[in-house]
Design a protein around this motif. Structure first.
Motif, PDB file in Angstrom:
ATOM      1  N   LEU A  59       0.844  -1.190   0.000  1.00 19.08           N
ATOM      2  CA  LEU A  59       0.000   0.000   0.000  1.00 19.08           C
ATOM      3  C   LEU A  59       0.878   1.237   0.000  1.00 19.08           C
ATOM      4  CD1 LEU A  59      -2.584  -1.131   2.716  1.00 19.08           C
ATOM      5  CD2 LEU A  59      -2.901  -1.165   0.236  1.00 19.08           C
ATOM      6  N   LYS A  60       0.277   2.363  -0.320  1.00 21.86           N
ATOM      7  CA  LYS A  60       1.044   3.608  -0.410  1.00 21.86           C
ATOM      8  C   LYS A  60       0.813   4.493   0.810  1.00 21.86           C
ATOM      9  CE  LYS A  60       1.224   3.708  -5.451  1.00 21.86           C
ATOM     10  NZ  LYS A  60       0.850   4.435  -6.690  1.00 21.86           N
ATOM     11  N   ASP A  61       1.890   5.186   1.198  1.00 17.36           N
ATOM     12  CA  ASP A  61       1.772   6.165   2.270  1.00 17.36           C
ATOM     13  C   ASP A  61       1.278   7.492   1.676  1.00 17.36           C
ATOM     14  OD1 ASP A  61       3.913   7.556   1.112  1.00 17.36           O
ATOM     15  OD2 ASP A  61       5.354   6.993   2.654  1.00 17.36           O
ATOM     16  N   PRO A  62       1.067   8.535   2.496  1.00 18.15           N
ATOM     17  CA  PRO A  62       0.521   9.779   1.958  1.00 18.15           C
ATOM     18  C   PRO A  62       1.375  10.448   0.888  1.00 18.15           C
ATOM     19  CG  PRO A  62       0.248   9.720   4.328  1.00 18.15           C
ATOM     20  CD  PRO A  62       1.114   8.562   3.977  1.00 18.15           C
ATOM     21  N   ASP A  63       2.660  10.107   0.840  1.00 19.06           N
ATOM     22  CA  ASP A  63       3.544  10.673  -0.177  1.00 19.06           C
ATOM     23  C   ASP A  63       3.611   9.810  -1.431  1.00 19.06           C
ATOM     24  OD1 ASP A  63       4.238  12.868   1.455  1.00 19.06           O
ATOM     25  OD2 ASP A  63       5.696  11.618   2.519  1.00 19.06           O
ATOM     26  N   GLY A  64       2.808   8.749  -1.469  1.00 26.40           N
ATOM     27  CA  GLY A  64       2.786   7.883  -2.646  1.00 26.40           C
ATOM     28  C   GLY A  64       3.862   6.819  -2.662  1.00 26.40           C
ATOM     29  N   LYS A  65       4.609   6.691  -1.568  1.00 29.32           N
ATOM     30  CA  LYS A  65       5.659   5.667  -1.511  1.00 29.32           C
ATOM     31  C   LYS A  65       5.055   4.339  -1.074  1.00 29.32           C
ATOM     32  CE  LYS A  65       8.319   7.950   1.290  1.00 29.32           C
ATOM     33  NZ  LYS A  65       9.486   8.351   2.131  1.00 29.32           N
ATOM     34  N   PRO A  66       5.390   3.253  -1.777  1.00 24.14           N
ATOM     35  CA  PRO A  66       4.826   1.955  -1.407  1.00 24.14           C
ATOM     36  C   PRO A  66       5.465   1.398  -0.140  1.00 24.14           C
ATOM     37  CG  PRO A  66       6.344   1.699  -3.232  1.00 24.14           C
ATOM     38  CD  PRO A  66       6.245   3.171  -2.976  1.00 24.14           C
ATOM     39  N   ALA A  67       4.646   0.708   0.620  1.00 23.30           N
ATOM     40  CA  ALA A  67       5.123  -0.024   1.796  1.00 23.30           C
ATOM     41  C   ALA A  67       4.540  -1.422   1.705  1.00 23.30           C
ATOM     42  CB  ALA A  67       4.675   0.665   3.085  1.00 23.30           C
ATOM     43  N   SER A  68       5.400  -2.428   1.640  1.00 21.84           N
ATOM     44  CA  SER A  68       4.921  -3.796   1.489  1.00 21.84           C
ATOM     45  C   SER A  68       5.140  -4.577   2.774  1.00 21.84           C
ATOM     46  CB  SER A  68       5.619  -4.494   0.322  1.00 21.84           C
ATOM     47  OG  SER A  68       6.918  -4.899   0.677  1.00 21.84           O
ATOM     48  N   SER A  69       4.201  -5.456   3.053  1.00 18.86           N
ATOM     49  CA  SER A  69       4.339  -6.287   4.250  1.00 18.86           C
ATOM     50  C   SER A  69       5.572  -7.174   4.145  1.00 18.86           C
ATOM     51  CB  SER A  69       3.074  -7.126   4.448  1.00 18.86           C
ATOM     52  OG  SER A  69       2.800  -7.915   3.307  1.00 18.86           O
ATOM     53  N   ARG A  70       5.886  -7.626   2.949  1.00 21.87           N
ATOM     54  CA  ARG A  70       7.054  -8.498   2.786  1.00 21.87           C
ATOM     55  C   ARG A  70       8.338  -7.768   3.177  1.00 21.87           C
ATOM     56  NH1 ARG A  70       7.769 -12.068  -2.589  1.00 21.87           N
ATOM     57  NH2 ARG A  70       5.872 -12.930  -1.645  1.00 21.87           N
ATOM     58  N   ASP A  71       8.481  -6.512   2.727  1.00 23.89           N
ATOM     59  CA  ASP A  71       9.685  -5.750   3.069  1.00 23.89           C
ATOM     60  C   ASP A  71       9.745  -5.447   4.564  1.00 23.89           C
ATOM     61  OD1 ASP A  71      10.422  -5.759   0.425  1.00 23.89           O
ATOM     62  OD2 ASP A  71       9.770  -3.704   0.015  1.00 23.89           O
ATOM     63  N   LEU A  72       8.595  -5.118   5.141  1.00 23.38           N
ATOM     64  CA  LEU A  72       8.570  -4.799   6.571  1.00 23.38           C
ATOM     65  C   LEU A  72       8.883  -6.025   7.413  1.00 23.38           C
ATOM     66  CD1 LEU A  72       5.436  -2.482   6.514  1.00 23.38           C
ATOM     67  CD2 LEU A  72       7.772  -1.773   7.045  1.00 23.38           C
ATOM     68  N   LEU A  73       8.367  -7.184   7.023  1.00 23.12           N
ATOM     69  CA  LEU A  73       8.615  -8.407   7.787  1.00 23.12           C
ATOM     70  C   LEU A  73      10.062  -8.879   7.651  1.00 23.12           C
ATOM     71  CD1 LEU A  73       5.307 -10.350   7.067  1.00 23.12           C
ATOM     72  CD2 LEU A  73       6.086  -9.498   9.282  1.00 23.12           C
ATOM     73  N   ALA A  74      10.736  -8.449   6.598  1.00 20.22           N
ATOM     74  CA  ALA A  74      12.149  -8.792   6.472  1.00 20.22           C
ATOM     75  C   ALA A  74      12.973  -8.140   7.575  1.00 20.22           C
ATOM     76  CB  ALA A  74      12.673  -8.360   5.099  1.00 20.22           C
ATOM     77  N   LYS A  75      12.417  -7.075   8.166  1.00 20.66           N
ATOM     78  CA  LYS A  75      13.135  -6.355   9.237  1.00 20.66           C
ATOM     79  C   LYS A  75      12.776  -6.869  10.624  1.00 20.66           C
ATOM     80  CE  LYS A  75      12.778  -2.146   6.444  1.00 20.66           C
ATOM     81  NZ  LYS A  75      12.187  -0.773   6.389  1.00 20.66           N
ATOM     82  N   GLY A  76      11.601  -7.503  10.743  1.00 17.25           N
ATOM     83  CA  GLY A  76      11.154  -7.962  12.055  1.00 17.25           C
ATOM     84  C   GLY A  76       9.647  -8.106  12.076  1.00 17.25           C
ATOM     85  N   PRO A  77       9.057  -8.392  13.235  1.00 21.50           N
ATOM     86  CA  PRO A  77       7.598  -8.512  13.330  1.00 21.50           C
ATOM     87  C   PRO A  77       6.908  -7.218  12.919  1.00 21.50           C
ATOM     88  CG  PRO A  77       8.668  -9.374  15.298  1.00 21.50           C
ATOM     89  CD  PRO A  77       9.729  -8.674  14.512  1.00 21.50           C
ATOM     90  N   LEU A  78       5.644  -7.368  12.547  1.00 22.97           N
ATOM     91  CA  LEU A  78       4.876  -6.227  12.046  1.00 22.97           C
ATOM     92  C   LEU A  78       3.574  -6.104  12.828  1.00 22.97           C
ATOM     93  CD1 LEU A  78       4.324  -4.005   9.930  1.00 22.97           C
ATOM     94  CD2 LEU A  78       3.425  -5.795   8.420  1.00 22.97           C
ATOM     95  N   VAL A  79       3.323  -4.907  13.347  1.00 20.41           N
ATOM     96  CA  VAL A  79       2.057  -4.575  13.983  1.00 20.41           C
ATOM     97  C   VAL A  79       1.220  -3.810  12.959  1.00 20.41           C
ATOM     98  CG1 VAL A  79       0.917  -3.322  15.855  1.00 20.41           C
ATOM     99  CG2 VAL A  79       3.126  -4.453  16.264  1.00 20.41           C
ATOM    100  N   VAL A  80       0.014  -4.294  12.715  1.00 18.24           N
ATOM    101  CA  VAL A  80      -0.891  -3.662  11.752  1.00 18.24           C
ATOM    102  C   VAL A  80      -2.169  -3.261  12.472  1.00 18.24           C
ATOM    103  CG1 VAL A  80      -2.151  -3.930   9.585  1.00 18.24           C
ATOM    104  CG2 VAL A  80       0.014  -5.157   9.921  1.00 18.24           C
ATOM    105  N   SER A  81      -2.516  -1.985  12.366  1.00 23.54           N
ATOM    106  CA  SER A  81      -3.749  -1.488  12.979  1.00 23.54           C
ATOM    107  C   SER A  81      -4.672  -0.969  11.874  1.00 23.54           C
ATOM    108  CB  SER A  81      -3.447  -0.366  13.976  1.00 23.54           C
ATOM    109  OG  SER A  81      -4.634   0.105  14.576  1.00 23.54           O
ATOM    110  N   PHE A  82      -5.847  -1.570  11.746  1.00 27.58           N
ATOM    111  CA  PHE A  82      -6.862  -1.089  10.806  1.00 27.58           C
ATOM    112  C   PHE A  82      -7.787  -0.120  11.532  1.00 27.58           C
ATOM    113  CE2 PHE A  82      -5.637  -5.076   8.790  1.00 27.58           C
ATOM    114  CZ  PHE A  82      -5.694  -4.776   7.429  1.00 27.58           C
ATOM    115  N   TYR A  83      -8.021   1.048  10.923  1.00 28.67           N
ATOM    116  CA  TYR A  83      -8.939   2.004  11.531  1.00 28.67           C
ATOM    117  C   TYR A  83      -9.840   2.619  10.473  1.00 28.67           C
ATOM    118  CZ  TYR A  83      -6.133   6.104  10.069  1.00 28.67           C
ATOM    119  OH  TYR A  83      -5.477   7.066   9.340  1.00 28.67           O
ATOM    120  N   ARG A  84     -10.895   3.295  10.925  1.00 31.22           N
ATOM    121  CA  ARG A  84     -11.960   3.716  10.019  1.00 31.22           C
ATOM    122  C   ARG A  84     -11.614   4.981   9.238  1.00 31.22           C
ATOM    123  NH1 ARG A  84     -17.613   3.477  12.755  1.00 31.22           N
ATOM    124  NH2 ARG A  84     -16.890   5.336  13.846  1.00 31.22           N
TER     125      ARG A  84
END
Length: 225
Positions: A59-84
């Motif tokens: 998914l993209k951040d507000p600046d249009g840069k992609p952030a992938s779960s695969r890349d984030l998990l390569a660094k360590g555990p990932l906390v994901v918070s879904f909000y409205r």
């Protein structure tokens, strides 16, 4: 003060008419009924849970840069918070609580991202208004939320009520469908398996961020072993 205490105080103030927006009894009945129906549907129990493999996302951040779960998990555990969305005061309190917990999350080698269906400008407003230093990602048409099993459609009477409140979700989300994610929080291990899941069909209830820390400690201990 614990997060749920703050949420309870917010709910009490809102329902007592101590907000600029003063809901009628009919409006409160509609909101309560919608929450009860979502709980009764059992959808929260069918959502992704601990032990399931987490859906991958990019998914993209507000600046249009992609952030992938695969890349984030390569660094360590990932906390994901879904909000409205930025329009939801309960969500904003939760984001602030997560920001307060961020140093302890990061100290355990984990990353934190928050995901909502809103557009990039509204995500930027979330970051700015809540003074966040973790990424807010835009989930176009709530497709990632759907993959986690937490996307739901608002009832027709709730749509009418939101319109009267000027909560124009099609504009906030650039999506004509009136859908939202149930608030949810996940911890995903580096192996892609969900280690912790909390899904809330009642949007006024959220787990305290402190609940994440023992999970992250266990993941770190397991890796060390």
């Amino acid at each position: 003060m614990a997060l749920q205490d703050k949420l309870d105080a917010l709910k009490a103030d809102f329902e007592a008419g101590r907000f600029p927006l003063k809901p009628s009894k009919e409006a409160l009945d509609i909101m309560h009924r919608a929450t009860a129906e979502l709980i009764a549907s059992g959808q929260a129990q069918r959502a992704k849970k601990a032990g399931d493999v987490a859906p991958e996302f990019s998914l993209k951040d507000p600046d249009g840069k992609p952030a992938s779960s695969r890349d984030l998990l390569a660094k360590g555990p990932l906390v994901v918070s879904f909000y409205r969305g930025v329009w939801c005061p309960y969500c904003n309190l939760e984001l602030q609580a997560l920001q307060e917990a961020l140093p302890e999350i990061a100290a355990r080698g984990a990353s934190l991202v928050a995901i909502s269906p809103q557009t990039a400008p509204n995500s930027r407003k979330s970051e700015r208004d809540n003074k966040l230093s973790f990424p807010i990602l835009s989930d176009v048409r709530s497709e990632v939320a759907d993959a986690f099993g937490i996307r739901f459609a608002l009832s027709s009477e709730l749509v009418s009520l939101y319109k009267s409140f000027k909560n124009d979700l099609p504009t906030f989300n650039d999506d004509p469908s009136w859908v939202l994610p149930m608030p949810a929080r996940y911890v995903v291990g580096r192996d892609g398996v969900i280690a912790y899941a909390e899904v809330n069909p009642d949007y006024t209830h959220r787990p305290d961020p402190s609940e994440l820390l023992p999970v992250l400690d266990r993941l770190r201990a397991g890796r060390a072993a």
